[in-house]
Design a protein around this motif. Structure first.
Motif, mmCIF file in Angstrom:
data_model
loop_
_atom_site.group_PDB
_atom_site.id
_atom_site.type_symbol
_atom_site.label_atom_id
_atom_site.label_comp_id
_atom_site.label_asym_id
_atom_site.label_seq_id
_atom_site.Cartn_x
_atom_site.Cartn_y
_atom_site.Cartn_z
ATOM 1 N N GLY A 225 0.781 -1.233 0.000
ATOM 2 C CA GLY A 225 0.000 0.000 0.000
ATOM 3 C C GLY A 225 0.812 1.282 0.000
ATOM 4 N N THR A 226 1.938 1.286 0.685
ATOM 5 C CA THR A 226 2.718 2.528 0.779
ATOM 6 C C THR A 226 3.275 2.907 -0.584
ATOM 7 N N PHE A 227 3.963 1.986 -1.235
ATOM 8 C CA PHE A 227 4.522 2.325 -2.545
ATOM 9 C C PHE A 227 3.412 2.597 -3.559
ATOM 10 N N PHE A 256 14.641 7.565 0.756
ATOM 11 C CA PHE A 256 13.373 6.922 0.382
ATOM 12 C C PHE A 256 12.608 6.539 1.640
ATOM 13 N N GLN A 257 11.299 6.647 1.544
ATOM 14 C CA GLN A 257 10.467 6.214 2.671
ATOM 15 C C GLN A 257 10.674 4.708 2.842
ATOM 16 N N GLY A 258 10.989 4.280 4.057
ATOM 17 C CA GLY A 258 11.385 2.886 4.282
ATOM 18 C C GLY A 258 10.430 1.854 3.715
ATOM 19 N N HIS A 259 9.135 2.069 3.910
ATOM 20 C CA HIS A 259 8.148 1.056 3.509
ATOM 21 C C HIS A 259 7.887 1.019 2.021
ATOM 22 N N SER A 260 8.520 1.930 1.285
ATOM 23 C CA SER A 260 8.318 1.881 -0.163
ATOM 24 C C SER A 260 9.480 1.159 -0.847
ATOM 25 N N VAL A 309 13.932 3.428 7.918
ATOM 26 C CA VAL A 309 12.666 2.787 8.258
ATOM 27 C C VAL A 309 12.191 3.065 9.672
ATOM 28 N N SER A 310 13.098 3.441 10.557
ATOM 29 C CA SER A 310 12.615 3.844 11.864
ATOM 30 C C SER A 310 12.098 5.271 11.678
ATOM 31 N N MET A 311 10.783 5.410 11.790
ATOM 32 C CA MET A 311 10.151 6.657 11.356
ATOM 33 C C MET A 311 10.660 7.876 12.127
ATOM 34 N N GLY A 312 10.870 8.927 11.389
ATOM 35 C CA GLY A 312 11.312 10.188 11.983
ATOM 36 C C GLY A 312 12.810 10.417 11.836
ATOM 37 N N GLY A 346 6.246 9.758 5.196
ATOM 38 C CA GLY A 346 4.807 9.530 5.234
ATOM 39 C C GLY A 346 4.130 10.610 6.053
ATOM 40 N N ASP A 347 2.825 10.792 5.807
ATOM 41 C CA ASP A 347 2.115 11.803 6.606
ATOM 42 C C ASP A 347 2.000 11.351 8.055
ATOM 43 N N GLY A 348 1.827 10.043 8.263
ATOM 44 C CA GLY A 348 1.804 9.545 9.634
ATOM 45 C C GLY A 348 3.154 9.755 10.300
ATOM 46 N N ASP A 351 4.063 12.574 12.658
ATOM 47 C CA ASP A 351 3.743 12.567 14.102
ATOM 48 C C ASP A 351 5.021 12.507 14.940
ATOM 49 N N GLU A 352 6.052 11.899 14.397
ATOM 50 C CA GLU A 352 7.287 11.736 15.164
ATOM 51 C C GLU A 352 7.892 13.115 15.456
ATOM 52 N N PRO A 353 8.238 13.389 16.713
ATOM 53 C CA PRO A 353 8.839 14.703 17.010
ATOM 54 C C PRO A 353 10.096 14.958 16.183
ATOM 55 N N CYS A 376 1.006 12.342 1.446
ATOM 56 C CA CYS A 376 -0.184 12.418 2.302
ATOM 57 C C CYS A 376 -1.281 11.524 1.747
ATOM 58 N N ASN A 377 -1.184 10.255 2.102
ATOM 59 C CA ASN A 377 -2.258 9.346 1.710
ATOM 60 C C ASN A 377 -3.324 9.303 2.796
ATOM 61 N N LEU A 378 -3.212 10.198 3.739
ATOM 62 C CA LEU A 378 -4.186 10.423 4.810
ATOM 63 C C LEU A 378 -4.294 9.270 5.796
ATOM 64 N N GLN A 379 -3.484 8.237 5.588
ATOM 65 C CA GLN A 379 -3.543 7.090 6.487
ATOM 66 C C GLN A 379 -2.183 6.777 7.062
ATOM 67 N N ARG A 380 -2.210 6.192 8.227
ATOM 68 C CA ARG A 380 -0.978 5.598 8.743
ATOM 69 C C ARG A 380 -1.239 4.109 8.865
ATOM 70 N N LEU A 381 -0.844 3.455 9.950
ATOM 71 C CA LEU A 381 -0.978 2.005 9.976
ATOM 72 C C LEU A 381 -2.386 1.574 10.393
ATOM 73 N N ASP A 382 -2.879 2.188 11.445
ATOM 74 C CA ASP A 382 -4.172 1.750 11.969
ATOM 75 C C ASP A 382 -5.375 2.415 11.318
ATOM 76 N N THR A 523 -5.197 -1.295 4.853
ATOM 77 C CA THR A 523 -4.292 -1.348 3.693
ATOM 78 C C THR A 523 -2.843 -1.591 4.073
ATOM 79 N N HIS A 524 -2.401 -0.924 5.120
ATOM 80 C CA HIS A 524 -0.974 -0.954 5.422
ATOM 81 C C HIS A 524 -0.463 -2.379 5.598
ATOM 82 N N GLN A 525 -1.333 -3.216 6.180
ATOM 83 C CA GLN A 525 -0.894 -4.569 6.496
ATOM 84 C C GLN A 525 -1.117 -5.560 5.354
HETATM 85 C C1 LIG Z 1 9.779 4.581 14.907
HETATM 86 C C2 LIG Z 1 8.767 3.710 14.254
HETATM 87 N N1 LIG Z 1 7.618 3.453 14.872
HETATM 88 C C3 LIG Z 1 6.698 2.641 14.304
HETATM 89 C C4 LIG Z 1 6.934 2.058 13.092
HETATM 90 C C5 LIG Z 1 5.914 1.092 12.518
HETATM 91 N N2 LIG Z 1 5.247 1.627 11.321
HETATM 92 C C6 LIG Z 1 5.625 1.278 10.122
HETATM 93 S S1 LIG Z 1 4.772 2.044 8.909
HETATM 94 C C7 LIG Z 1 3.796 2.816 10.005
HETATM 95 C C8 LIG Z 1 2.713 3.733 9.498
HETATM 96 C C9 LIG Z 1 3.257 4.699 8.513
HETATM 97 O O1 LIG Z 1 2.351 5.649 8.140
HETATM 98 P P1 LIG Z 1 2.787 6.809 7.175
HETATM 99 O O2 LIG Z 1 3.963 7.530 7.701
HETATM 100 O O3 LIG Z 1 1.584 7.628 6.930
HETATM 101 O O4 LIG Z 1 3.280 6.076 5.876
HETATM 102 P P2 LIG Z 1 2.445 5.450 4.697
HETATM 103 O O5 LIG Z 1 2.720 3.988 4.753
HETATM 104 O O6 LIG Z 1 1.025 5.770 4.933
HETATM 105 O O7 LIG Z 1 2.960 6.092 3.476
HETATM 106 C C10 LIG Z 1 4.172 2.493 11.299
HETATM 107 C C11 LIG Z 1 3.521 2.997 12.518
HETATM 108 C C12 LIG Z 1 8.166 2.358 12.475
HETATM 109 N N3 LIG Z 1 8.503 1.843 11.290
HETATM 110 N N4 LIG Z 1 9.044 3.190 13.049
#
Ligand SMILES: Cc1ncc(C[n+]2csc(CCOP(=O)(O)OP(=O)(O)O)c2C)c(N)n1
Ligand SMILES: [Mg+2]
Length: 1004
Positions: A225-227, A256-260, A309-312, A346-348, A351-353, A376-382, A523-525
């Motif tokens: 979903g992310t990519f 690059f955004q880790g999940h993509s 991949v560790s967000m933020g 990612g838009d989610g 949230d990370e400071p 900004c796909n308006l979604q994060r994981l949950d 979607t994320h999962q």
């Molecule tokens: C520090 C950290 N906390 C939690 C996660 C787990 N995690 C992976 S993706 C994700 C949601 C990402 O949402 P978003 O930033 O909006 O990216 P999108 O996939 O929607 O593009 C979370 C919480 C992580 N990778 N890193």
């Protein structure tokens, strides 16, 4: 003409010692060449020559005490012209010119501006005719006098209104439409038809790769979903903007955004850089040839550049990367080639400071080499990022407020005619009022739903789309999926000067996945698609695969001579090569000669100093080495004075991209606060995350900029790994090379600062990072041997390790280096001293850091008062000893038939008698680490528990690591081992007033 060189104002100190004389009679010196080094009990500082000339006499010796005005030397000016007296003249900066940041939106199109279209009246408009006149006047000014005059007038009107007390509208945000008006969009020169096909194949292969991996095992995971939401954002960059590193150009750097990650692999597959076999090994990395789950340079060292991949972490590391690039340019170490740093997040993730924590620094530093793209796909994981609000507007406010150039890419081209036809302004109003939760639901539910829920709210809007089918409405695309809109935004971002740019793009999570994942909360999962889902996905993007091929989840790669592959490769060729790719052409730095470190190998005699001072002095010496000096990057988060490093301010300057626009308060002093564009010190302010990000940028400059740098980041050890542990882990992944110095270390050594400051565990945290080499030295010669070896291993031999060294603030005298100690110092332990008096009983006494000195004192007491002899081991690194021990133990277990090898600990101890007593200023598990590697009974003393403020003496008593406790516990251990009667221990407990009823410090 003879001139005197005297001691300038040295701040708070009255009389300080001359520790080095750096000149001889007859030497020719230039302005600012160091003359002598002075040292107070806290710091050392060089006195620079105020003029150029020849030294005619020297009036001081090493060891002399001097004060302000003391005569140091006399000098003869070479000629009148050369005698430029710089005597701390009140010099205002001249070297830096200001580039004014533009707050206006820079679309990349010069001298054109859209005319303001009068909107039809709203009910708030009590005099539409008057409104129209105002707008016509504005248009007339734009037409006749140009946009800057129009801006001037508007600003003037606004400030007049402000002075008159009018409540002005909140201008943090702009309407919920694209920042760049359609008329001003720069058109992509690309072949849209081919690009669309390529994008479809990349999308397909990325999804297929994840689905295949999950067929092998659902344990493997992965993300589709992310990519799927970001494909266009990457594709446009890859086809048109991102320039690779090659022999002519340093390369743009893309985070690059880790999940993509699957998307990057899928493209590399089409480019011929990855094989089908490798794609099939997505997330199967144990045997070689697999593709790493996320961007991990450690696991794919020729591919990934940045661990994100560790967000933020990616966003803040990207900001400091852009800042470090400017630093290298401003220091004259790199050419300015207009390279850009692109950071995807990612838009989610916002949230990370850490993600937004440094955006004001980026604007303050005018990082126009930095482009953020927030997907900004308006979604994060949950679920939704801001269901009840609008993440795009919120981000716009934050970034604009911080001073960024904000480019919103919200609506795709299919919306253009509707927006144009929106004569009432209602469409924009509706766009503004819908919240993200609803926008998400609309993309999950289809055209009829959008017609009713979005347009249906106002009859006029319903009418606006009355001639459109539900399917037409469904096609109304979001900006982030429209290559034209994305191209225009990227183009504008590339042109913008004076501030960083953020592209905030609206997309759909799981774009194209249909019921299996488009815009739905789960979607994320989603990592498993059934055949029906796959067929839908194929049809959605017209991937030329048969049903059978889809069922087999085959990848799609057109022939090498196909239009698509030729086009894709040609685009990359034009942009200089492939991305991402990791390489290094950096030239190693020759280690400095031994004499730079020689003075640290001698005894300091009566003179007391801390290891922090020794280190600072060593760095000062290193600044005299022509190879090392320019590459040193001292990084300090607002603690230079704590560590006695204020002498660096004036000597090498604090980096400031605008130089110094003020005369510092302390300009008369030797350690005055000197900011300069070519400054070397990174004075980061109070941000450990920022300082660590700077350190990582410098520590990986060998690959990202092909220049080996030597970052030395000095911090309160408690605010190191504990605070920025995740960055340190990322540094290990990125193969950082450099020094982390945990200063004011040790739970009882820092003394008066209390619970939140006193570190008794940073070494344990450091030990968890496989390529971090850590030491807790006691004496200045240990520090020197370790530091020199660090320089050699990392910067000359290019080993991918980084060093963590603790330094203390306790002053004491330092002995001469024992002969032959070097090897042991580096391996982790060496015999510091042996007591071989009369005693028949022997112990092995180990210590590290300042607590080694308590052990040394205890050994004397044990020998003199109790007849217990000891071998005293200085353990510079329990962590390194453990690594060695584990490796040997494993080898022995694997080879039970072979002669068993000995660990280094065992080799040191095997021929020596008595139990081991190990004592450190850290929690017991630090020294316990080597317990398995000796057969001797092993007792640890340490500082388990919360720290607290008190004197060192009281703290050491409290944590039971002072010499008295060491003596008493040693005697008790000897009783336990039946080497001595218990009465000695009991006597010692009494003698030292050791309260046996005291609760264990972890419970206090
Ligand atoms: C520090 C950290 N906390 C939690 C996660 C787990 N995690 C992976 S993706 C994700 C949601 C990402 O949402 P978003 O930033 O909006 O990216 P999108 O996939 O929607 O593009 C979370 C919480 C992580 N990778 N890193
Ligand atoms: Mg998201």
């Amino acid at each position: 003409m003879e001139k005197n060189i005297t001691v300038p104002d040295i701040g708070d100190f009255d009389s300080v010692e001359v520790i080095e004389v750096l000149i001889k009679v007859g030497d020719k010196v230039n302005i600012d060449d160091p003359i002598v080094t002075l040292e107070s009990d806290k710091s050392s500082v060089e006195v620079p020559s105020p003029l150029a000339g020849e030294i005619t006499s020297i009036n001081i010796n090493v060891g002399d005490k001097v004060s302000k005005g003391s005569l140091l030397a006399e000098l003869k000016g070479l000629s009148r012209d050369e005698e430029k007296i710089v005597k701390h003249e009140k010099k205002l900066p001249t070297e830096d010119t200001e580039i004014s940041a533009s707050n206006s939106i820079d679309t990349g199109v010069k001298k054109t501006i859209k005319k303001v279209l009068p909107q039809s009246s709203s009910k708030d408009d009590i005099d539409p005719l008057e409104t129209k006149e105002w707008i016509e006047s504005l248009n007339a000014v734009i037409e006749n006098d140009g946009p800057s005059r129009a801006s001037y007038l508007l600003n003037k009107v606004v400030s007049e209104a402000y002075s008159a007390g009018l409540v002005l509208p909140d201008t943090r945000t702009t309407p919920y439409i694209n920042t760049i008006p359609t008329e001003l969009e720069v058109k992509s020169p690309g072949n849209q038809n081919l690009e669309k096909k390529i994008r479809a194949y990349v999308r397909w292969n990325a999804a297929a790769m994840v689905v295949r991996a999950n067929k092998i095992s659902s344990e493997l995971g992965g993300h589709i979903g992310t990519f799927a939401s970001a494909a266009t954002l990457y594709d446009v960059g890859m086809n048109h903007f991102w320039r690779a590193k090659n022999k002519d150009f340093g390369g743009d750097l893309i985070y690059f955004q880790g999940h993509s990650a699957p998307g990057m692999y899928a493209r590399a597959f089409l480019e011929g850089r990855l094989s089908e076999k490798q794609l099939n090994k997505f997330r199967q990395e144990v045997d070689s040839g697999g593709l790493s789950s996320y961007p991990h340079p450690w696991l794919m060292p020729k591919f990934w550049q940045f661990p994100t991949v560790s967000m933020g972490l990616g966003p803040i590391m990207g900001i400091y990367q852009a800042r470090f690039l400017k630093y290298l340019i401003n220091r004259g170490l790199l050419k300015d080639e207009g390279r850009k740093i692109w950071v995807f997040l990612g838009d989610g993730e916002t949230d990370e400071p850490e993600s937004l924590g440094a955006i004001s620094l980026a604007a303050r530093e005018k990082l126009d080499n930095l482009i953020f793209v927030v997907n900004c796909n308006l979604q994060r994981l949950d679920g939704p990022v801001r269901g009840n609000g609008k993440i795009i507007q919120e981000l716009e406010g934050s970034f604009r407020g911080a001073g960024w150039n904000v480019l919103k890419v919200i609506w795709g081209s299919y919306w253009d005619p509707l927006l144009k036809a929106d004569k009432t302004g209602l469409l924009m109003k509706r766009m503004n009022e819908v919240v993200d939760g609803e926008y998400q639901a609309m993309k999950a539910k289809g055209g009829a739903y959008v017609r009713e829920k979005f347009f249906g709210k106002y009859p006029e809007l319903k009418e606006l789309v009355s001639s459109m089918t539900d399917s037409d409405i469904w096609k109304l695309n979001r900006g982030g999926h429209d290559p034209h809109k994305v191209y225009a935004a990227y183009h504008a971002a590339m042109q913008h000067q004076g501030s960083p740019t953020v592209v905030i793009a609206k997309t759909v999570k799981g774009y194209g996945m249909g019921k299996s994942g488009e815009s739905i909360n789960t979607t994320h999962q989603q990592k498993k698609l059934d055949v029906e889902d796959l067929l839908y996905y194929r049809d959605r993007f017209n991937v030329p695969l048969t049903d059978e091929q889809v069922k087999n989840i085959e990848y799609y790669k057109p022939a090498e001579n196909s239009e698509e592959i030729k086009y894709l490769k040609e685009r990359r060729k034009q942009l200089g090569g492939f991305i991402p790719e990791r390489s290094s052409l950096a030239v190693p730095i020759k280690s400095p000669p031994k004499d730079i470190f020689e003075s640290f190998m001698k005894s300091t005699g009566e003179k007391e100093m801390s290891t922090t001072m020794a280190l600072v002095r060593m760095l000062t010496n290193l600044l005299r080495d022509k190879n090392v000096a320019p590459r040193l990057v001292p990084i300090i988060p607002d603690e230079a004075r704590t560590f006695g490093m204020e002498g660096f301010f004036r000597k090498i300057g604090i980096y400031a991209h605008e130089g110094q626009k003020y005369e510092p308060e302390d300009s008369e002093q030797l350690s005055s606060y000197k900011e300069t564009k070519s400054g070397q010190v990174l004075e980061e302010g109070i941000t450990e995350a920022g300082a660590m990000s700077s350190w990582i940028a410098a520590a990986t400059a060998y690959t990202n900029h092909d220049i080996e740098m030597i970052p030395v980041y000095i911090f309160y050890s408690m605010f190191g790994f504990q605070r920025i542990g995740d960055f340190a882990w990322a540094a290990g992944d990125a193969q950082a090379r450099g020094f982390l110095i945990g200063a004011t270390a040790g739970r009882t050594t820092l003394a008066g600062e209390g619970l939140q400051h006193q570190d008794g565990h940073s070494h344990i945290l450091a030990s968890t990072i496989p390529n971090c080499v850590s030491y807790d030295p006691t004496f200045s010669y240990e520090m020197a041997v370790i530091f020199r070896e660090g320089l050699r291993r990392m910067h000359e031999k290019n080993e991918n390790v980084f060093y963590y060294i603790t330094a203390m603030n306790e002053n004491y005298s330092h002995p001469e280096k024992p002969k032959g100690a070097d090897e042991g110092i580096l391996k982790g332990m060496y015999l510091f001293k042996e007591y071989r008096n009369k005693g028949k009983i022997k112990i092995q006494l180990m210590g590290s850091g300042t607590i080694l000195r308590e052990a040394i004192a205890a050994a004397k007491i044990l020998s003199e008062e109790y007849g217990v002899d000891s071998d005293i081991w200085s353990v510079t690194s329990f962590n390194e000893l453990r690594k060695d021990g584990m490796e040997i133990e494993r080898k022995n277990l694997l080879n039970p038939n072979n002669k068993q090898e000995k660990s280094y600990v065992e080799k040191c101890l095997e021929k020596r008698d008595g139990p081991v007593i190990a004592v450190t200023d850290y929690i017991r598990s630090f020294s316990d680490q080597i317990r398995p590697f000796t057969e001797k009974p092993f007792y640890s003393l340490g500082t388990d528990g919360f720290g607290r403020s008190d004197t060192r003496k009281n703290l050491r008593k409290f944590f039971e690591v002072d010499k008295e406790h060491i003596v008493a516990y040693t005697l008790s251990a000897l009783a336990k081992e039946q080497l001595l009667g218990s009465d000695s221990a009991e006597k010692a407990f009494k003698k030292y007033n050791i309260d046996k009823k005291k609760v264990f410090p972890t419970k206090l």
